[in-house]
Write a protein that holds these residues in place. Structure first.
Motif, PDB file in Angstrom:
ATOM      1  N   SER A 165       0.830  -1.200   0.000  1.00 23.91           N
ATOM      2  CA  SER A 165       0.000   0.000   0.000  1.00 23.91           C
ATOM      3  C   SER A 165       0.869   1.256   0.000  1.00 23.91           C
ATOM      4  O   SER A 165       1.709   1.450   0.874  1.00 23.91           O
ATOM      5  CB  SER A 165      -0.895   0.005   1.239  1.00 23.91           C
ATOM      6  N   PHE A 187      -3.143   9.497  -2.186  1.00 23.59           N
ATOM      7  CA  PHE A 187      -2.685   8.104  -2.103  1.00 23.59           C
ATOM      8  C   PHE A 187      -3.808   7.169  -1.684  1.00 23.59           C
ATOM      9  O   PHE A 187      -3.850   5.998  -2.054  1.00 23.59           O
ATOM     10  CB  PHE A 187      -1.549   7.948  -1.088  1.00 23.59           C
ATOM     11  N   LYS A 219      -5.111  -6.553  -2.982  1.00 25.80           N
ATOM     12  CA  LYS A 219      -3.929  -6.664  -3.854  1.00 25.80           C
ATOM     13  C   LYS A 219      -3.311  -8.049  -3.740  1.00 25.80           C
ATOM     14  O   LYS A 219      -2.879  -8.649  -4.734  1.00 25.80           O
ATOM     15  CB  LYS A 219      -2.906  -5.589  -3.488  1.00 25.80           C
ATOM     16  N   GLY A 259       3.884   3.619  -5.051  1.00 26.94           N
ATOM     17  CA  GLY A 259       2.813   2.624  -5.076  1.00 26.94           C
ATOM     18  C   GLY A 259       1.439   3.234  -5.058  1.00 26.94           C
ATOM     19  O   GLY A 259       0.436   2.523  -5.029  1.00 26.94           O
TER      20      GLY A 259
HETATM   21  N1  LIG Z   1      -4.882   3.400  -1.760  1.00 25.50           N
HETATM   22  C1  LIG Z   1      -4.020   2.600  -2.509  1.00 25.50           C
HETATM   23  C2  LIG Z   1      -3.921   3.139  -3.880  1.00 25.50           C
HETATM   24  C3  LIG Z   1      -3.366   2.162  -4.816  1.00 25.50           C
HETATM   25  O1  LIG Z   1      -3.881   1.100  -5.066  1.00 25.50           O
HETATM   26  C4  LIG Z   1      -2.637   2.626  -1.908  1.00 25.50           C
HETATM   27  O2  LIG Z   1      -2.383   3.508  -1.144  1.00 25.50           O
HETATM   28  O3  LIG Z   1      -1.831   1.764  -2.226  1.00 25.50           O
END
Ligand SMILES: N[C@@H](CC=O)C(=O)O
Ligand code: NAI
Length: 805
Positions: free
Chosen positions: A619, A648, A665, A783
């Motif tokens: 993340s 983010f 993920k 990321g």
């Molecule tokens: N919120 C997610 C965005 C990317 O997928 C992260 O911070 O990794």
């Protein structure tokens, strides 16, 4: 000398006539030497044919005849009485007899050209030009095949040369097109498009330096511009290429026109009366561009199918079909017969279809009884597209493009000698099919039509990146990324030519209600191909539209992780549909934003490399949060607010903090390894205390400070030189179903370790494999973040665009 030819539309009184006269005047003033061949003015030939039919049926034709006379005479001082009187007599005779012969018809139609020749001559005389009306019935001699007479070259050539020997010099000869006379002196016509033929014969007989055919279009186009907006004018064609185009349907050019020109290598220039300085299309002996292609269409046709088991190896079946069609005067354009001979299909004009079916049924009546023939049926509402100049060796490209766009031709065939492939498609798909083929064959740039769902942090950045790079991508890659629609959950904007840079304000005021149905119908209405749907929402509901999009011809690109992390049955069904409809789905940004992670893992896995573990900080948000929190004295909540501000976090930042986003993920990667784990199987350490998990995003954000003591405490209770990292770990036996452990947790790692050294919002992925042993492949970089994620989505779009090139 040159031969100029003016078509009916070029001589019509609604603008063309005066322009044609001016073109002639201009040429006289430039002291060019030329003769002019004229068609009948406006729609004269069609009108005369209609009146003739009315007279035959004893219907009232007189009003139409009067209107015809009035229009043709307009304000000309030319004496047209002989022609009008002859027409009256001929029509009266036809009305009395209730019938007419081809000879009578030729005589009637011929008056259109005579009238035209007289009117043009008179108009030029009034402008002071020494114009001379030349009736080709005195010059061109033919056989007695009325309606489609063949010239007798030896006599015609001599007549024409003698006439021009005495009537040239300062004279401008205005010559009737289309008409001639038999050796017995009866009026004949040279068939439809006959005026061009007259001009071409004259050019041949007189060794003209050029034939200029003035029409109402700028030249020959790669396809009919009414159906294909991107059609391009062809500047030059060789005689052979023009011959191919003429044979397969271009109405502007007739095959027989070209032959007399080829014989003497006389160039033919197709020009526009209404834009006469435009260079038009030049047809000459030069073979400058090999492989020129054009698309022609037969729009209203029907496929007639005859089927039966008893047809196998039986001689004479085809002969019987075509004999009976010929007896009924039905022309066949495409024939297709399978090698098993169990059926034969052929294309006829839609108006003839029922007649063809009835005639064949009658012919094969006995064969029905013996069950040799089982059915004769029609496939109506089909069209034929002929790709002229198309060799079979490269036919895969337009064919693949059609299939990619979910247009499956009903049948296709090719000519053995000429380069020409014809396809039969459903008429509703004609326009789309034409545009898809055209773009595949002629598109210097390949147009990819994008529909973007969601224009939040990532979507908006992507749209602006796409708009800014549009020209650059066209120049560098020959790909035009055309955003045709942008949608949010309430409304959408649509523009087939591409949305403007003012898309945001347009969207705000748009009254078009957003729904998958309205967007799909807007796309369908414009017959758009090469479609990509881009999901930059975080919506759990929207992904249920994916299959519908696939069915409607869309490839998919998604930043949204939901479709890949819903129950496995959904995941599998989506892939089955992708496979069935031959569509693609790219989602590189689902893990590691713009980092090339999914592709790397897929490559390793598909090449047989045994991936044994994937571990890392997945993340960007939590990386930034714990990297910054561990390295500074800032409050946990302040750092979290910074991560939100930097774009983010997920739309709901709790999705990051509760570990779901990292869990997703991890699951996406596991599924890339062909594991069918479910989300519920992931062990996730939720970083949000239970009392803050419920409620709205706003309420949560207002209570962020409550997190500070918890994480300050965790930070303080670590071993020396240790830092906090939120780690995803896919381990266990990844080569067997149910062998994987999926775990997401907050861990304290030595500052000096690879995870401990992580900075900013970087993600890190350690990929352990059998071949790489103890030393994992490491992919590290930003990321999260709008710019990198949008770039990643952009990359997926380009990859799909290149695939369809
Ligand atoms: N919120 C997610 C965005 C990317 O997928 C992260 O911070 O990794
Ligand atoms: N921010 C990042 O760094 C990364 C984000 N992603 C993913 O990108 C996606 C978008 O993220 P953000 O732009 O940050 O979210 P966002 O919340 O800013 O934008 C999403 C937009 O989609 C719209 N939307 C919701 N439902 C819709 C529907 N049915 N039809 C059309 N529009 C709809 C919302 O109104 C919102 O404007 C998310 O799925 C996220 O997980 C992936 C990788 C990195």
């Amino acid at each position: 000398m040159k031969i100029l030819k003016f078509g009916g539309k070029s001589l019509a009184y609604d603008g063309g006539f005066d322009k044609a006269i001016n073109i002639i005047l201009e040429k006289v003033h430039q002291q060019e030497k030329f003769a002019v061949v004229v068609s009948a003015i406006g729609n004269a030939t069609d009108e005369l044919e209609e009146i003739l039919e009315k007279a035959k049926k004893n219907e009232v034709y007189q009003v139409q005849l009067e209107n015809f006379k009035k229009y043709q005479q307009r304000n000309s001082a030319a004496d047209l009485n002989p022609e009008f009187e002859l027409l009256e007599k001929l029509f009266e005779g036809v009305a009395l007899l209730g019938d007419y012969s081809k000879k009578i018809k030729d005589n009637v139609l011929a008056q259109g050209e005579v009238i035209s020749g007289k009117v043009v001559t008179q108009a030029l005389k009034e402008k002071g030009i020494n114009a001379n009306f030349s009736d080709t019935r005195q010059l061109i001699k033919t056989d007695a095949k009325f309606g489609n007479a063949q010239p007798v070259d030896v006599i015609s050539r001599k007549n024409v040369q003698n006439h021009f020997a005495t009537n040239n010099g300062t004279t401008v000869n205005i010559v009737t097109g289309f008409i001639a006379s038999s050796t017995d002196g009866e009026t004949t016509t040279l068939g439809r498009n006959g005026s061009n033929f007259t001009a071409s014969l004259l050019a041949n007989y007189l060794d003209a330096e050029e034939l200029q055919s003035f029409t109402h279009v700028d030249g020959i186009f790669t396809a009919n511009p009414d159906l294909v907006p991107d059609a391009k004018k062809i500047d030059q064609l060789s005689f052979e290429e023009a011959n191919e185009i003429a044979t397969f349907g271009a109405t502007i050019l007739h095959a027989k026109t070209i032959i007399p020109l080829i014989e003497k290598k006389i160039p033919l220039r197709i020009l526009n009366t209404f834009n006469h300085t435009h260079n038009g299309t030049l047809i000459n002996a030069e073979n400058s561009r090999k492989g020129i292609k054009s698309l022609s269409v037969l729009e209203n046709v029907t496929l007639v199918n005859l089927e039966g088991r008893g047809l196998l190896g039986k001689p004479g079946i085809d002969a019987r079909i075509f004999r009976v069609l010929a007896q009924n005067n039905i022309s066949v354009s495409i024939i297709s017969q399978g090698s098993s001979e169990r059926g034969i299909g052929f294309i006829v004009n839609a108006v003839d279809a029922q007649k063809a079916k009835a005639a064949i049924e009658a012919e094969f009546e006995l064969d029905f009884y013996t069950n040799d023939v089982s059915s004769v049926y029609l496939t109506e509402n089909v069209s034929v597209i002929s790709i002229i100049g198309q060799e079979l060796a490269t036919f895969n490209k337009p064919y693949d493009a059609l299939i990619r766009n979910q247009i499956v031709p009903i049948l296709f065939n090719n000519t053995v000698t000429g380069k020409n492939v014809s396809l039969v498609v459903e008429r509703v798909q004609l326009k789309k099919a034409l545009n898809v083929i055209h773009s595949e064959i002629f598109g210097i740039t390949k147009k990819i039509n994008l529909v973007i769902f969601g224009h939040g942090t990532v979507g908006k950045t992507l749209i602006n990146q796409l708009l800014e790079s549009r020209e650059n991508i066209i120049q560098r890659k020959g790909i035009e990324l055309n955003i045709v629609a942008i949608a949010n959950s309430r409304q959408f904007i649509f523009n087939a030519k591409g949305v403007s840079k003012q898309w945001e304000s347009e969207l705000q005021t748009s009254i078009q209600k957003s729904s998958i149905e309205t967007i799909l119908s807007a796309v369908k209405e414009q017959h758009l191909g090469n479609l990509i749907a881009i999901d930059t929402t975080a919506s759990k509901d929207f992904v249920s539209n994916y299959v519908e999009l696939i069915k409607n011809g869309f490839d998919l690109v998604s930043a949204n992780k939901i479709a890949n992390t819903k129950e496995y049955s959904f995941y599998k069904n989506l892939r089955e549909n992708l496979h069935f409809y031959q569509k693609n789905y790219l989602y590189e940004t689902n893990v590691g934003a713009g980092l090339p992670l999914i592709d790397t893992i897929r490559l390793l896995h598909h090449s047989g490399e045994n991936i044994t573990r994937i571990r890392g900080v997945f993340s960007g948000t939590l990386s930034y949060l714990f990297n910054t929190f561990s390295a500074t004295d800032k409050n946990f909540s302040d750092v979290l607010n910074e991560a939100i501000e930097k774009g983010f976090t997920e739309p709901d930042p709790r999705e990051d903090l509760n570990g779901n986003d990292v869990g997703r993920k991890l699951l996406i990667l596991a599924r890339e390894l062909d594991l069918s784990n479910e989300f519920s199987e992931i062990k996730i350490q939720n970083l949000i205390p239970e009392n803050l998990r419920e409620g709205s995003v706003e309420e949560f954000l207002n209570r962020l400070e409550e997190l500070n003591p918890i994480y300050q405490n965790t930070k303080n209770n670590q071993n020396e030189n240790h830092v906090l990292r939120y780690v995803g770990d896919l381990s266990g036996d990844l080569s067997v179903e149910n062998g994987a452990n999926l775990e997401v947790s907050l861990v304290s790692v030595p500052q000096e370790s690879s995870l401990g050294q992580l900075k900013g919002s970087d993600s890190i992925f350690e990929i352990y494999t059998e071949s790489y042993g103890e030393h994992p492949i490491v992919i590290q970089g930003a990321g999260a973040g709008a710019a990198v994620t949008a770039r990643g989505v952009f990359g997926d779009i380009l990859r799909l665009a290149e695939k369809s090139k």
